[in-house]
Motif scaffolding. Structure first.
Motif, PDB file in Angstrom:
ATOM      1  N   TYR A  31      34.090 -40.620  99.672  1.00  0.00           N
ATOM      2  CA  TYR A  31      33.279 -41.115 100.618  1.00  0.00           C
ATOM      3  C   TYR A  31      33.803 -42.071 101.487  1.00  0.00           C
ATOM      4  CZ  TYR A  31      29.648 -37.964  98.566  1.00  0.00           C
ATOM      5  OH  TYR A  31      28.954 -36.943  97.846  1.00  0.00           O
ATOM      6  N   TYR A  33      31.902 -45.026 104.161  1.00  0.00           N
ATOM      7  CA  TYR A  33      30.504 -45.024 104.402  1.00  0.00           C
ATOM      8  C   TYR A  33      30.340 -46.471 105.685  1.00  0.00           C
ATOM      9  CZ  TYR A  33      29.789 -44.207  99.331  1.00  0.00           C
ATOM     10  OH  TYR A  33      29.602 -43.419  98.127  1.00  0.00           O
ATOM     11  N   TYR A  35      27.718 -49.384 106.234  1.00  0.00           N
ATOM     12  CA  TYR A  35      26.587 -50.080 105.926  1.00  0.00           C
ATOM     13  C   TYR A  35      26.119 -51.122 107.186  1.00  0.00           C
ATOM     14  CZ  TYR A  35      26.777 -48.154 101.102  1.00  0.00           C
ATOM     15  OH  TYR A  35      26.719 -47.458 100.071  1.00  0.00           O
ATOM     16  N   GLN A  37      23.819 -54.484 108.004  1.00  0.00           N
ATOM     17  CA  GLN A  37      23.437 -55.718 107.250  1.00  0.00           C
ATOM     18  C   GLN A  37      22.736 -56.506 108.369  1.00  0.00           C
ATOM     19  OE1 GLN A  37      25.510 -58.647 105.001  1.00  0.00           O
ATOM     20  NE2 GLN A  37      23.792 -58.753 103.712  1.00  0.00           N
ATOM     21  N   ALA A  41      19.005 -60.016 105.198  1.00  0.00           N
ATOM     22  CA  ALA A  41      18.445 -58.732 104.695  1.00  0.00           C
ATOM     23  C   ALA A  41      19.694 -58.136 104.096  1.00  0.00           C
ATOM     24  CB  ALA A  41      18.256 -57.516 105.895  1.00  0.00           C
ATOM     25  N   GLY A  42      19.324 -56.869 103.243  1.00  0.00           N
ATOM     26  CA  GLY A  42      20.074 -56.115 102.327  1.00  0.00           C
ATOM     27  C   GLY A  42      21.097 -55.242 102.872  1.00  0.00           C
ATOM     28  N   LEU A  43      21.650 -54.408 102.309  1.00  0.00           N
ATOM     29  CA  LEU A  43      22.412 -53.430 102.938  1.00  0.00           C
ATOM     30  C   LEU A  43      22.037 -51.989 103.113  1.00  0.00           C
ATOM     31  CD1 LEU A  43      25.525 -54.290 100.331  1.00  0.00           C
ATOM     32  CD2 LEU A  43      25.420 -54.576 103.085  1.00  0.00           C
ATOM     33  N   LEU A  45      22.180 -48.210 103.991  1.00  0.00           N
ATOM     34  CA  LEU A  45      23.345 -47.237 104.280  1.00  0.00           C
ATOM     35  C   LEU A  45      22.811 -46.345 105.583  1.00  0.00           C
ATOM     36  CD1 LEU A  45      25.372 -45.320 103.183  1.00  0.00           C
ATOM     37  CD2 LEU A  45      23.658 -43.949 102.031  1.00  0.00           C
ATOM     38  N   TYR A  48      27.406 -41.737 106.253  1.00  0.00           N
ATOM     39  CA  TYR A  48      28.492 -41.477 105.186  1.00  0.00           C
ATOM     40  C   TYR A  48      29.087 -40.526 105.659  1.00  0.00           C
ATOM     41  CZ  TYR A  48      25.655 -38.725 102.142  1.00  0.00           C
ATOM     42  OH  TYR A  48      24.755 -37.920 101.881  1.00  0.00           O
ATOM     43  N   PHE A  88      29.420 -52.759 107.752  1.00  0.00           N
ATOM     44  CA  PHE A  88      30.252 -52.840 106.838  1.00  0.00           C
ATOM     45  C   PHE A  88      31.026 -51.582 106.816  1.00  0.00           C
ATOM     46  CE2 PHE A  88      30.212 -56.900 105.285  1.00  0.00           C
ATOM     47  CZ  PHE A  88      28.889 -57.615 105.394  1.00  0.00           C
ATOM     48  N   ILE A  97      32.585 -49.074  95.320  1.00  0.00           N
ATOM     49  CA  ILE A  97      32.747 -49.187  96.786  1.00  0.00           C
ATOM     50  C   ILE A  97      33.614 -50.518  96.907  1.00  0.00           C
ATOM     51  CG2 ILE A  97      31.563 -49.211  98.856  1.00  0.00           C
ATOM     52  CD1 ILE A  97      29.280 -47.940  97.557  1.00  0.00           C
TER      53      ILE A  97
END
Lengths: 109, 112
Positions: A31, A33, A35, A37, A41-43, A45, A48, A88, A97
């Motif tokens: 895969y 991807y 992402y 951000q 904050a977080g990641l 998704l 992909y 990202f 990953i």
């Protein structure tokens, strides 16, 4: 090298398309991807693509994969202020990953 | 949509103290991961875990780090004696076999 590479900054006018490019290293990655951000904050998704695909479209997002050149791109159509974030690129490698350093997308009014 | 949840969102700890970061993976996922992101840097893999064993770990994951799945729902990362350089955002992720990893919102760890 072993790194996932992507440019660090991109500025785009609101309403234009944003294209974020990435090169990866492992031709056996299952895969690839993208992402997102946002600050503090977080990641998230974003999308992909499976390695046997060339393109994937999901609403305003288009992912293009060139396996020969190990090149991945993310196109965001009609870029909005809410798209301002770090994006990202990442590849799957064995059990993990591997991330790029991220591209900071700045939206100009 | 099911989510990976992490607690606490922010942890402040004195250098040398032990810290435990907690994660609840998505319920039908079997593969679990920890990553960290030092401020301004890229996200780095720490460890993967499957079937109650570590599958793979990075150079960062030294003897000060450990992971555990103490019950059917939690997945924890323990840092035994924290150092200043352990300050980072720690992300938990989970996945099914051969499927993309889903990340939690992270725990910001600040070492004083």
């Amino acid at each position: 090298g072993e790194d996932v590479e992507q440019s660090l900054f991109l500025s785009v006018r609101e309403g234009d398309s944003s294209v974020i490019n990435c090169t990866y290293t492992d031709s056996s990655s299952t895969y690839l991807y993208w992402y997102k951000q946002e600050p503090g904050a977080g990641l998230q998704l974003l999308t992909y693509i499976f390695s046997n695909m060339d393109m994937k479209q999901d609403q305003r997002l288009t992912v293009l994969l060139n396996k020969k050149d190990k090149h991945l791109s993310l196109r965001i159509a009609d870029t909005q202020t809410g798209d301002s974030a770090i994006y990202f690129c990442a590849e799957s490698r064995d059990d993990k990953i591997i991330f790029g350093k991220g591209t900071r997308l700045h939206i100009l009014p | 949509e099911p989510e990976v949840t992490q607690t606490p969102s922010h942890q402040v700890t004195q250098m040398g103290q032990e810290v435990i970061l907690r994660c609840v993976p998505i319920s039908n996922h079997l593969y679990f991961y920890w990553y960290r992101q030092i401020l301004g840097q890229k996200v780095e893999f720490l460890v993967s875990f499957y079937n109650n064993e570590i599958s793979e770990k990075s150079e960062i994951f030294d003897d000060q780090f450990s992971v555990e799945r103490p019950d059917g729902s939690n997945f924890t990362l323990k840092i035994r004696s924290t150092k200043l350089e352990d300050s980072a955002m720690y992300f938990c992720a989970s996945s099914k076999l051969g499927q993309p990893q889903h990340f939690g919102d992270g725990t910001r760890l600040s070492i004083l």
